[in-house]
Scaffold this motif. Structure first.
Motif, short mmCIF file in Angstrom:
data_model
loop_
_atom_site.label_atom_id
_atom_site.label_comp_id
_atom_site.label_asym_id
_atom_site.label_seq_id
_atom_site.Cartn_x
_atom_site.Cartn_y
_atom_site.Cartn_z
N HIS A 269 0.84 -1.21 0.00
CA HIS A 269 0.00 0.00 0.00
C HIS A 269 0.88 1.26 0.00
O HIS A 269 2.08 1.19 -0.28
N ARG B 76 1.96 3.09 2.49
CA ARG B 76 3.01 3.17 3.52
C ARG B 76 4.06 2.12 3.16
O ARG B 76 4.17 1.07 3.81
N ALA C 78 -1.30 3.97 -4.14
CA ALA C 78 -2.06 4.78 -3.18
C ALA C 78 -3.53 4.41 -3.10
O ALA C 78 -4.21 4.79 -2.15
N ILE C 79 -4.05 3.68 -4.10
CA ILE C 79 -5.47 3.35 -4.08
C ILE C 79 -5.70 2.21 -3.09
O ILE C 79 -5.17 1.11 -3.27
N LEU C 80 -6.49 2.48 -2.05
CA LEU C 80 -6.69 1.48 -1.02
C LEU C 80 -7.21 0.17 -1.60
O LEU C 80 -8.20 0.16 -2.32
N GLY D 197 -2.94 -1.93 4.99
CA GLY D 197 -3.45 -1.57 6.31
C GLY D 197 -4.89 -2.03 6.48
O GLY D 197 -5.53 -2.53 5.55
N ASP D 198 -5.42 -1.85 7.70
CA ASP D 198 -6.80 -2.25 7.95
C ASP D 198 -7.77 -1.46 7.08
O ASP D 198 -8.88 -1.92 6.79
N GLY D 199 -7.33 -0.27 6.62
CA GLY D 199 -8.19 0.56 5.76
C GLY D 199 -8.56 -0.14 4.46
O GLY D 199 -9.63 0.12 3.88
N ALA D 200 -7.70 -1.04 4.00
CA ALA D 200 -7.99 -1.76 2.75
C ALA D 200 -9.25 -2.60 2.90
O ALA D 200 -9.99 -2.84 1.94
N GLN E 299 -12.80 -1.61 1.75
CA GLN E 299 -13.11 -1.60 0.32
C GLN E 299 -13.78 -2.91 -0.12
O GLN E 299 -13.34 -3.99 0.29
N THR F 141 -6.44 6.85 8.25
CA THR F 141 -6.22 8.28 8.48
C THR F 141 -6.52 8.58 9.96
O THR F 141 -5.77 8.16 10.80
N HIS G 214 -0.41 10.33 10.31
CA HIS G 214 -0.85 9.55 9.14
C HIS G 214 0.03 9.87 7.94
O HIS G 214 0.48 8.97 7.23
C1 LIG Z 1 -9.90 4.01 -2.55
C2 LIG Z 1 -9.29 5.02 -1.64
N1 LIG Z 1 -10.06 5.71 -0.77
C3 LIG Z 1 -9.52 6.63 0.05
C4 LIG Z 1 -8.18 6.90 0.00
C5 LIG Z 1 -7.56 7.97 0.92
N2 LIG Z 1 -6.67 7.36 1.91
C6 LIG Z 1 -5.33 7.37 1.75
S1 LIG Z 1 -4.52 6.61 2.99
C7 LIG Z 1 -5.96 6.27 3.80
C8 LIG Z 1 -5.94 5.54 5.12
C9 LIG Z 1 -5.49 4.15 4.97
O1 LIG Z 1 -5.47 3.45 6.19
P1 LIG Z 1 -4.89 2.00 6.22
O2 LIG Z 1 -5.22 1.28 4.98
O3 LIG Z 1 -5.33 1.38 7.50
O4 LIG Z 1 -3.31 2.19 6.22
P2 LIG Z 1 -2.44 3.11 7.16
O5 LIG Z 1 -2.47 4.49 6.56
O6 LIG Z 1 -3.07 3.07 8.51
O7 LIG Z 1 -1.10 2.51 7.12
C10 LIG Z 1 -7.07 6.76 3.08
C11 LIG Z 1 -8.47 6.62 3.52
C12 LIG Z 1 -7.41 6.18 -0.93
N3 LIG Z 1 -6.09 6.36 -1.02
N4 LIG Z 1 -7.97 5.25 -1.71
#
Ligand SMILES: Cc1ncc(C[n+]2csc(CCOP(=O)(O)OP(=O)(O)O)c2C)c(N)n1
Length: 369
Positions: free
Chosen positions: A82, A84, A131-133, A161-164, A167, A195, A260
C-alpha cells in the motif's frame, strides 16, 4: 485479538528468539534499525528545507512486518504494498539512494521522481506499491493467478493496512483467492486507524480475521511488533502457498508512531489516546527484539554503535545522492511508460497536458492525502 484487548496486556513479554538462528535474528534487527533511522532522518530533514514535495507516509513503529518479509521472498516472488511502502520497498531489495531520490522528485529516483513516496514500483525487483486502497490487493490476486496458470513456484505477498478492508474489492479478492487456492499471502497491518478514523467507526465489528476466515481462508492473528513471531508465521504461510496449499491471511496488530502523513504530528487532533500511544511505544518492535538479543549475548552497545555508524553512513550517502541528482525533464516522459506493449497507454500519455507539470516544484502540494 483486537486493539482494545491488547492495551489491557500492558507489556508484551512473549517474544522468543529460540526458533531462529543468530544470523536471522541479527538481520531482522538490522533491517528494523535501518528502516527506523532512515524514516527518522527523512522526517528531520523534511522541514524547514521543504525539498521533499510529495506526501510521505512514514512507518515508524511498523518495522517488524517488512523486516520479516525481507528474509523470506525470492527475486521471482512479488511484493505488492500500500501507500506506507518504504519498509516493503527495502524488504524487496530496493536501494536507499533511489528511495530518497524518488521522494526528492529526482530523475534518479526509483520511478524517475514521478511517482513519489506512495506509488513506488520497481519492476526488476517485482515490487509494486500504490495509493489506491486495496488496489494492490486486487492486483496481487491477478499476479498469483498468473503464477498458478503458468505452474510457477512463485508466491505473491500483498501488504496493506486495515483501511484496505473497508473496500469492497478486498472481500472479492479474499473470496477469489480461496476459491482458486491461489499462491497468495495477505498481510494486514492493523494499526487501528484509517487516516484519523478508528476501525470501530468504520465497520460494524472489529473482527476482520473472523470475517475473512468465514470465506474459508486460512487465518492467523498475531502481535505485529513481535518480529520473531512474524518471521515464523510468514515463513509458514509463504511455504504453504508455494507448495500449492492455498492462500493465507495474516492480521498483524501494530501501530504507527508518526502522523498519518507527513513529517509533523497529528495527535493534536485528539483521535488517539495517550495510553494507547504509550502502550505501543513501550512495546517497540526494535526494543522488544533487542532485549532478547542482549539476554542471549547477541547484542551489546559496541555492536549496536557499529551498526548505527554503518546505517547513518548509508543514509548520509542517500541524501547526498538525492540532492545532487537532477529533476526529471519533460522530454523523458515517454520513457516512463515501462510497458512498450500498451499502445493504448502511449496514446493516453500523448494527451497529458504537460503545462500542469511544475518541473522546478515551486508549489507545495496541499494535503493531507
Ligand atoms: C480508494 C481510496 N479511498 C480513500 C483513500 C484515501 N486514503 C489514503 S490513505 C488512507 C488511510 C489508509 O489506512 P490503512 O489502509 O489502514 O493504512 P495506514 O495508513 O493506517 O497505514 C485513506 C483513507 C485512498 N487512497 N484510496
Amino acid at each position: 485479538m483486537n486493539h482494545g484487548e491488547l492495551l489491557k496486556m500492558g507489556e508484551y513479554n512473549h517474544l522468543s528468539i529460540e526458533g531462529c538462528s543468530p544470523d536471522i535474528i541479527r538481520c531482522l534487527y538490522r533491517f528494523m534499525l535501518r528502516l527506523r533511522r532512515c524514516q527518522e532522518a527523512l522526517i528531520k530533514e523534511y522541514y524547514p528545507a521543504d525539498e521533499m514535495r510529495c506526501p510521505v507516509h512514514f512507518c515508524i513503529g511498523q518495522e517488524a512486518s517488512p523486516a520479516a518479509l525481507s528474509l523470506l521472498l525470492s527475486q521471482s516472488d512479488y511484493l505488492l504494498s500500500h501507500h506506507r511502502c518504504h519498509g516493503y520497498y527495502l524488504a524487496k531489495g530496493g536501494s536507499m539512494n533511489a528511495l530518497f531520490a524518488e521522494i526528492y522528485g529526482r530523475a534518479t529516483g526509483a520511478n524517475g521522481g514521478i511517482a513519489g513516496s506512495q506509488d513506488i514500483s520497481v519492476h526488476d525487483l517485482n515490487f509494486f506499491s500504490g495509493a489506491i486502497l486495496s488496489g494492490s490487493v486486487a492486483i496481487a490476486v491477478g499476479v498469483a493467478l498468473g503464477f498458478q496458470t503458468k505452474a510457477l513456484r512463485s508466491v505473491a505477498v500483498t501488504a496493506f493496512g486495515d483501511g484496505a478492508t473497508d473496500q469492497g474489492i478486498f472481500w472479492e479478492a479474499i473470496n477469489y483467492a480461496v476459491l482458486r487456492r491461489l499462491p497468495l499471502v495477505f498481510v494486514c497491518e492493523n494499526n487501528r486507524y484509517s487516516t484519523y478514523a478508528p476501525l470501530s467507526k468504520r465497520q460494524g465489528k472489529e473482527n476482520i480475521s473472523e470475517r475473512v476466515q468465514s470465506f474459508g481462508m486460512n487465518v492467523k492473528t498475531v502481535f505485529g511488533n513481535d518480529v520473531a513471531l512474524l518471521y515464523s508465521v510468514f515463513s509458514n504461510a509463504i511455504e504453504e502457498a508455494r507448495e500449492g496449499r492455498g492462500p493465507c491471511f495474516i492480521e498483524a496488530f501494530t501501530y504507527r508512531w508518526n502522523a498519518h502523513v507527513g513529517p509533523g504530528e497529528d495527535d493534536y487532533l485528539g483521535y488517539r489516546s495517550v495510553a494507547e500511544r504509550e502502550f505501543w511505544k513501550k512495546n517497540c518492535p526494535i526494543a522488544l527484539l533487542e532485549k532478547q538479543m542482549v539476554g542471549q549475548n547477541l547484542m551489546d552497545s559496541k555492536i549496536k554503535e557499529k551498526m548505527i555508524v554503518e546505517i547513518d553512513q548509508e543514509i548520509a550517502t542517500a541524501f547526498q545522492f538525492a540532492k545532487e541528482s537532477p529533476f526529471p525533464h519533460l522530454k523523458e516522459w515517454s520513457q516512463l511508460n515501462y510497458n512498450i506493449d500498451t499502445p493504448q497507454a502511449d496514446r493516453l500519455l500523448e494527451t497529458i497536458d504537460s503545462s500542469f507539470f511544475d518541473q522546478n516544484q515551486k508549489e507545495a502540494m496541499p494535503g493531507p492525502y
